[in-house]
Design a protein around this motif. Structure first.
Motif, PDB file in Angstrom:
ATOM      1  N   ASN A 204       0.842  -1.187   0.000  1.00 33.90           N
ATOM      2  CA  ASN A 204       0.000   0.000   0.000  1.00 33.90           C
ATOM      3  C   ASN A 204       0.883   1.245   0.000  1.00 33.90           C
ATOM      4  OD1 ASN A 204      -2.367  -1.459   0.009  1.00 33.90           O
ATOM      5  ND2 ASN A 204      -2.514  -1.492   2.244  1.00 33.90           N
ATOM      6  N   ASP A 230      -4.438   5.312  -7.052  1.00 37.58           N
ATOM      7  CA  ASP A 230      -5.284   6.274  -6.349  1.00 37.58           C
ATOM      8  C   ASP A 230      -4.853   6.332  -4.880  1.00 37.58           C
ATOM      9  OD1 ASP A 230      -7.335   7.655  -5.056  1.00 37.58           O
ATOM     10  OD2 ASP A 230      -8.911   6.778  -6.290  1.00 37.58           O
ATOM     11  N   PRO A 231      -4.403   7.484  -4.392  1.00 38.12           N
ATOM     12  CA  PRO A 231      -3.908   7.550  -3.009  1.00 38.12           C
ATOM     13  C   PRO A 231      -4.980   7.307  -1.958  1.00 38.12           C
ATOM     14  CG  PRO A 231      -4.036   9.745  -3.983  1.00 38.12           C
ATOM     15  CD  PRO A 231      -4.263   8.768  -5.097  1.00 38.12           C
ATOM     16  N   ALA A 232      -6.250   7.286  -2.365  1.00 42.60           N
ATOM     17  CA  ALA A 232      -7.332   7.054  -1.402  1.00 42.60           C
ATOM     18  C   ALA A 232      -7.565   5.570  -1.138  1.00 42.60           C
ATOM     19  CB  ALA A 232      -8.634   7.683  -1.903  1.00 42.60           C
ATOM     20  N   TYR A 233      -6.965   4.701  -1.960  1.00 39.76           N
ATOM     21  CA  TYR A 233      -7.218   3.264  -1.830  1.00 39.76           C
ATOM     22  C   TYR A 233      -5.909   2.498  -1.989  1.00 39.76           C
ATOM     23  CZ  TYR A 233     -11.944   4.891  -2.751  1.00 39.76           C
ATOM     24  OH  TYR A 233     -13.136   5.567  -2.691  1.00 39.76           O
ATOM     25  N   LYS A 236      -7.775  -0.805  -5.946  1.00 38.04           N
ATOM     26  CA  LYS A 236      -9.166  -0.836  -6.387  1.00 38.04           C
ATOM     27  C   LYS A 236      -9.220  -1.470  -7.766  1.00 38.04           C
ATOM     28  CE  LYS A 236      -9.044   3.824  -8.419  1.00 38.04           C
ATOM     29  NZ  LYS A 236      -9.659   5.180  -8.433  1.00 38.04           N
ATOM     30  N   ASN A 253     -13.992   3.671 -12.025  1.00 40.66           N
ATOM     31  CA  ASN A 253     -13.984   2.806 -10.851  1.00 40.66           C
ATOM     32  C   ASN A 253     -14.998   1.688 -10.980  1.00 40.66           C
ATOM     33  OD1 ASN A 253     -12.011   4.311  -9.433  1.00 40.66           O
ATOM     34  ND2 ASN A 253     -13.566   5.763  -8.734  1.00 40.66           N
ATOM     35  N   ARG A 256     -14.345  -0.582  -5.038  1.00 40.35           N
ATOM     36  CA  ARG A 256     -13.513   0.107  -4.058  1.00 40.35           C
ATOM     37  C   ARG A 256     -13.921  -0.347  -2.663  1.00 40.35           C
ATOM     38  NH1 ARG A 256     -14.695   6.223  -5.644  1.00 40.35           N
ATOM     39  NH2 ARG A 256     -16.747   5.310  -6.033  1.00 40.35           N
ATOM     40  N   SER A 258     -14.108  -0.007   1.607  1.00 36.81           N
ATOM     41  CA  SER A 258     -14.462   1.068   2.539  1.00 36.81           C
ATOM     42  C   SER A 258     -13.279   1.506   3.385  1.00 36.81           C
ATOM     43  CB  SER A 258     -15.610   0.613   3.447  1.00 36.81           C
ATOM     44  OG  SER A 258     -15.262  -0.571   4.140  1.00 36.81           O
ATOM     45  N   ASN A 259     -12.231   0.671   3.448  1.00 38.96           N
ATOM     46  CA  ASN A 259     -11.020   0.997   4.192  1.00 38.96           C
ATOM     47  C   ASN A 259      -9.840   1.102   3.241  1.00 38.96           C
ATOM     48  OD1 ASN A 259     -12.344   0.734   6.813  1.00 38.96           O
ATOM     49  ND2 ASN A 259     -12.288  -1.482   6.420  1.00 38.96           N
ATOM     50  N   TYR A 260      -8.877   1.939   3.567  1.00 37.64           N
ATOM     51  CA  TYR A 260      -7.720   2.099   2.697  1.00 37.64           C
ATOM     52  C   TYR A 260      -6.998   0.779   2.461  1.00 37.64           C
ATOM     53  CZ  TYR A 260      -3.104   3.372   1.031  1.00 37.64           C
ATOM     54  OH  TYR A 260      -1.945   3.432   0.295  1.00 37.64           O
TER      55      TYR A 260
END
Length: 419
Positions: A204, A230-233, A236, A253, A256, A258-260
């Motif tokens: 990650n 994507d830095p949010a995930y 994905k 998308n 995805r 719900s948690n990183y």
């Protein structure tokens, strides 16, 4: 040889190139359940005699079920595991092509081998090689074969496509590429670059792209893949679409978490008999505390998945298939899914209900990832299930054997289902 970590996109595979296996630390984004899952191994079937195929289709015997037919085994000087990630496709002339990841000594650069069978998968011989003609890195990971059912740009229906990742020996970057064959797999040409990513590690915070899966509909080609950019995930599932095979639309998308730390990976899709679509994928670091579960989603649009409800595949006998799923749907509506942890196939009816999954034990060896296919005899409509196994990431005798099997799924009766 310099030791290098090699991993597949969902963090599902890792070993050190060289003389001994190695695993990333827990801090590399892998759960303890995933580490335990990946360290399992199983015996590889003994190689059987392989014969040369010529260019003629030998279908006089028709299709009869068999399992673990020998396709290829590398020499002992190759980097363990030798081969992995087998994929196959039947062409319009009834022949079958197969490919896989090759762990051949470098240099020269690695490539995707193309083997061909003209007797429905019993005997195989090398036919061609898909080489990295653009970057000089080598085509290293996660090949996928596909036959175009319609025109794409200047590529006619029947063109064979091969997508996979070009990655340098030091694993410093990942590049999903598209190649095509206009002569049934005898020769290959570069078509386009699909997506570029960072270092080929499943940590990650790194940015690789992985595991392409090709799909054509309404005059356009779509590549589904796993994306860590994507830095949010942590990871994905996404897709990009092209109407000419040369230029690609925006990243869309598909799945995805719900948690990183959630890591959905390895997407495959197929159309159901009722016109809807099914996508299967694995889920690393799922909070269910159930290993690496296999999920599926149903959609009325093959390019719209992000808001669809995920459903866990749990057959009625309590089996928990884990990791690296692959789905196909037969003309009669039968849904069939494979996973890493089981040699069995998981079967459902066309409605894909959560409580409709059944386990069917088959003799084809389990593998890190097995690809399912549907094949037919020349001039006939009856379908058979094909399964190609590229081997495990940690085989008992260090070097894998690529094997192929065929099942008559229409002959499965209620007594074949484990309940």
């Amino acid at each position: 040889m310099v030791g290098l970590i090699k991993l597949l996109s969902s963090g599902s595979l890792f070993f050190q190139l060289g003389t001994s296996a190695s695993f990333p630390k827990r801090g590399d984004g892998l759960s303890s359940s995933w580490a335990a899952w990946t360290t399992s191994s199983a015996a590889v079937p003994a190689p059987s005699q392989v014969s040369d195929n010529d260019n003629n289709i030998n279908d006089s015997g028709g299709i009869t079920p068999f399992d673990n037919a020998f396709v290829f085994r590398s020499s002992d000087d190759w980097t363990p595991p030798g081969t992995m990630y087998g994929r196959s496709i039947q062409l319009n002339d009834s022949s079958i092509l197969a490919t896989w990841e090759n762990y051949s000594p470098e240099p020269p650069q690695v490539y995707f081998p193309i083997y061909r069978s003209t007797d429905y998968g019993r005997m195989w011989s090398e036919y061609s090689r898909v080489q990295d003609t653009q970057r000089g890195f080598g085509l290293r990971y996660q090949p996928h074969l596909y036959v175009l059912p319609g025109q794409l740009g200047d590529l006619p229906a029947g063109t064979v496509l091969c997508s996979g990742s070009a990655i340098p020996t030091d694993l410093s970057s990942t590049h999903i590429e598209l190649y095509a064959s206009r002569d049934q797999g005898q020769s290959w040409e570069f078509v386009s670059h699909v997506a570029d990513g960072g270092e080929a590690l499943p940590n990650n915070g790194l940015t690789p792209v992985w595991e392409p899966f090709l799909f054509y509909d309404n005059g356009a080609l779509t590549v589904f893949y796993s994306d860590q950019r994507d830095p949010a995930y942590g990871q994905k599932l996404v897709h990009q679409t092209s109407t000419n095979g040369l230029s690609w639309g925006p990243v869309v998308n598909d799945v995805r978490g719900s948690n990183y730390t959630d890591r959905p990976g390895m997407p495959t899709i197929a159309q159901l008999k009722n016109g809807y679509w099914i996508m299967t994928y694995e889920f690393v670091n799922d909070p269910c505390n159930c290993g690496v579960p296999v999920y599926y989603r149903i959609s009325d649009d093959p390019l719209s998945w992000d808001d669809k409800e995920p459903t866990w595949i749990r057959p009625s006998d309590g089996t928990n298939p884990e990791g690296t799923p692959y789905v196909v749907v037969a003309n009669d509506g039968t849904i069939m899914v494979s996973s890493h942890t089981e040699s069995a196939v998981f079967v459902n009816n066309e409605d894909a209900s959560a409580d409709g999954w059944r386990t069917v034990e088959i003799a084809q060896k389990r593998s890190y990832t097995r690809a399912l296919g549907l094949i037919t005899e020349a001039g006939k409509d009856k379908q058979y299930l094909s399964i190609i196994s590229g081997g495990l990431f940690n085989p008992v005798d260090a070097i894998n054997t690529v094997t192929f099997g065929v099942e008559d799924f229409e002959a499965w009766s209620s007594s074949d289902y484990q309940v």
